[in-house]
Structure formats: C-alpha cells, structure tokens
Design a protein around this motif. Structure first.
Motif, short mmCIF file in Angstrom:
data_model
loop_
_atom_site.label_atom_id
_atom_site.label_comp_id
_atom_site.label_asym_id
_atom_site.label_seq_id
_atom_site.Cartn_x
_atom_site.Cartn_y
_atom_site.Cartn_z
N GLY A 53 67.35 49.67 76.42
CA GLY A 53 67.27 51.28 76.31
C GLY A 53 66.65 51.93 75.22
N TYR A 54 67.05 51.48 74.33
CA TYR A 54 66.71 52.51 73.01
C TYR A 54 65.49 53.53 72.70
N GLN A 55 65.95 54.19 71.90
CA GLN A 55 65.36 56.01 72.37
C GLN A 55 65.00 56.24 70.63
N PRO A 56 64.19 56.87 70.94
CA PRO A 56 63.74 57.94 68.95
C PRO A 56 64.82 59.05 68.99
N GLY A 57 65.30 58.19 68.13
CA GLY A 57 66.55 58.83 67.97
C GLY A 57 67.62 58.48 67.29
N ASP A 58 67.84 57.65 68.06
CA ASP A 58 69.15 57.08 68.32
C ASP A 58 68.71 55.95 66.73
N TYR A 59 70.37 55.35 65.95
CA TYR A 59 70.58 55.41 64.59
C TYR A 59 70.21 53.23 64.73
N ILE A 60 69.54 53.03 63.62
CA ILE A 60 69.78 51.26 63.21
C ILE A 60 70.40 51.48 61.86
N VAL A 61 71.37 50.99 62.18
CA VAL A 61 71.89 50.28 60.15
C VAL A 61 72.64 48.72 60.54
N PRO A 62 71.13 48.04 59.26
CA PRO A 62 71.12 46.73 59.08
C PRO A 62 72.36 46.61 58.16
N LYS A 63 73.14 45.22 58.76
CA LYS A 63 74.41 44.85 57.32
C LYS A 63 74.52 43.45 56.70
N ARG A 64 74.55 43.30 56.00
CA ARG A 64 75.08 41.05 55.56
C ARG A 64 76.24 41.18 55.99
N ARG A 65 77.25 41.60 56.32
CA ARG A 65 78.41 40.94 56.42
C ARG A 65 78.60 41.19 58.08
N TYR A 66 79.77 40.65 58.52
CA TYR A 66 80.85 41.24 59.50
C TYR A 66 80.44 42.44 60.14
N SER A 67 81.36 43.14 59.65
CA SER A 67 81.32 44.52 59.79
C SER A 67 80.54 45.45 58.72
N ALA A 68 80.59 46.08 60.50
CA ALA A 68 79.44 47.04 59.60
C ALA A 68 79.51 48.42 59.10
N PHE A 69 80.89 48.29 58.47
CA PHE A 69 80.83 49.54 57.41
C PHE A 69 80.78 48.56 55.93
N PHE A 70 80.85 46.85 55.91
CA PHE A 70 80.68 46.30 54.41
C PHE A 70 79.11 46.86 54.12
N GLY A 71 79.23 47.36 52.92
CA GLY A 71 78.20 47.43 52.08
C GLY A 71 77.02 47.91 53.10
N THR A 72 77.20 48.70 54.11
CA THR A 72 76.19 49.88 54.54
C THR A 72 76.41 51.68 54.76
N ASP A 73 75.96 52.55 55.33
CA ASP A 73 75.50 53.59 54.95
C ASP A 73 76.12 54.45 56.69
N LEU A 74 76.92 53.42 57.10
CA LEU A 74 77.49 53.60 58.49
C LEU A 74 78.46 54.90 58.13
N GLU A 75 79.42 54.81 56.81
CA GLU A 75 80.01 55.82 56.63
C GLU A 75 79.37 57.45 56.64
N ILE A 76 78.88 56.75 55.72
CA ILE A 76 77.95 58.50 55.75
C ILE A 76 77.08 59.24 56.65
N LEU A 77 76.61 57.69 57.45
CA LEU A 77 76.02 58.12 58.81
C LEU A 77 76.88 59.15 59.59
N LEU A 78 77.71 58.29 59.51
CA LEU A 78 79.36 58.92 60.86
C LEU A 78 79.66 60.37 60.28
N ARG A 79 80.14 60.57 59.05
CA ARG A 79 80.24 61.83 58.11
C ARG A 79 79.26 62.64 58.52
#
Length: 204
Positions: free
Chosen positions: A100-126
C-alpha cells in the motif's frame, strides 16, 4: 527500570526489505531461507502501513539492493545466503502494491543488513524528529535485528511487531526477538498493540 510508553515522542514505521521477491518467487529453494509462514507475516504488515498512513506516522521503506556486478556484497555471501536483491532484477523492487505504498512515503536503499549502515536513514529520522521506531519486515534475525540494534545504539525507542516479521528459521526468529527484548523491555509487541498506540498518539 524506567517504564516506557509503546510510543515515546513521534514514531516512524520502518518497513524492512518487504520486496517483490517475497510475492513472485514461490520456489522452495530460495537465495535466502525463510521460516514457514513468512509470506503471510509480510502481508500482515500491510495493516501497520495502513494505520500509519491514517495517523500521519511517516512510513519508511527499506530496500536491500546490490549492484548487478556484485561488487558491493562484501562478506554477505560468506555464510548461508546466495546472490540476491540485484538492481537489474524486478524481484528487488519494493512490494508497492502489497504494502500500500503512497506518494510521500520514503524509500531508503541499503547495501548492508542494517538500515543505518551507509545510508541516510539517520538524517531522515532527525529531520522528521522521530524518537520511536516501529519495525516490521524481514529477516527477524538479520536485517530487522541489526537495524534494531543500531537504532538502539542511536538512542531510539525501538518496537518490533512480532507477528509482522519473519526469520530465516523459527528458531532464529524467536532467538532474535528475545535478544531485542533484552535490549529494550517492551520492545516486542503485537501488530494490534502498535496500531492502537499509533491511533492513541494521533488522537484518531
């Protein structure tokens, strides 16, 4: 021990690696092992997404994706996992319709297991001023677990919907849930409890 609310401050729903392969690839011999009932557990997460949309809780879809030449797998293929989530494979897409994805939802791609590792997730959450992470998806013992641990170490309140996550095996799934509960008392919750908490904090 401090008694924490199910949701402290503002929440975000983190949908981890619920991708098209779950609903396309029905073979028993998969690149990554799934516990029995895995697909149904991923489908159950749709109710969390719908509730988040209804209560203005940000929805962040995490997408594991690797370059087609495999250059960014690192040590990921040294264990039980085979090649998976290549960027030229339609099975790597987010399961947009099922979730049920909607416009306005966010997508964070990742190359490793943790969604935090090498992504911009922390910036987005802040930027979203999030304090509580509501986790669903897979695998319980890999990407959900490692994302939970990194969220914990970033001082987020972490909650995982135990009926909307699935592991590589039942044993690994249950062990990871216990490990997450050890880190934060009250971390492991049922989907309906998280939905009720979203509604309560929004006044819906």
């Amino acid at each position: 021990m401090t008694q924490r609310k199910t949701i402290e401050g503002r929440a975000a729903l983190i949908v981890i690696d619920i991708q098209a392969s779950t609903f396309i690839d029905m073979s028993s011999d998969r690149a990554i092992a799934n516990m029995p009932g895995y697909r149904d557990r991923m489908l159950a997460a749709r109710a969390l997404v719908d509730a988040a949309h209804a209560t203005s809780v940000p929805v962040i879809f995490i997408q594991e994706i690797h370059r087609a030449d495999g250059i960014d797998f690192g040590r990921e293929l040294d264990g039980d996992e085979d090649v998976h989530c290549l960027d030229n494979d339609p099975r790597t897409e987010i399961a947009f319709d099922e979730m049920g994805y909607q416009p306005g939802d966010y997508i964070v791609p990742k190359r490793r297991y943790s969604a935090f590792f090498g992504t911009d997730l922390e910036i987005l959450l802040r930027g979203l001023k999030v304090e509580t992470l509501l986790l669903c998806g897979g695998l319980t013992d890999v990407c959900v677990h490692y994302t939970f641990v990194d969220g914990h170490q970033w001082d987020y309140h972490c909650r995982v919907a135990e009926d909307c996550v699935g592991g590589s095996s039942v044993e690994a799934h249950e062990a990871s849930l216990r490990a997450m509960e050890y880190l934060q008392t009250g971390a492991v919750q049922l989907r309906d409890t998280l939905i009720a908490a979203m509604r309560a904090t929004s006044g819906a």
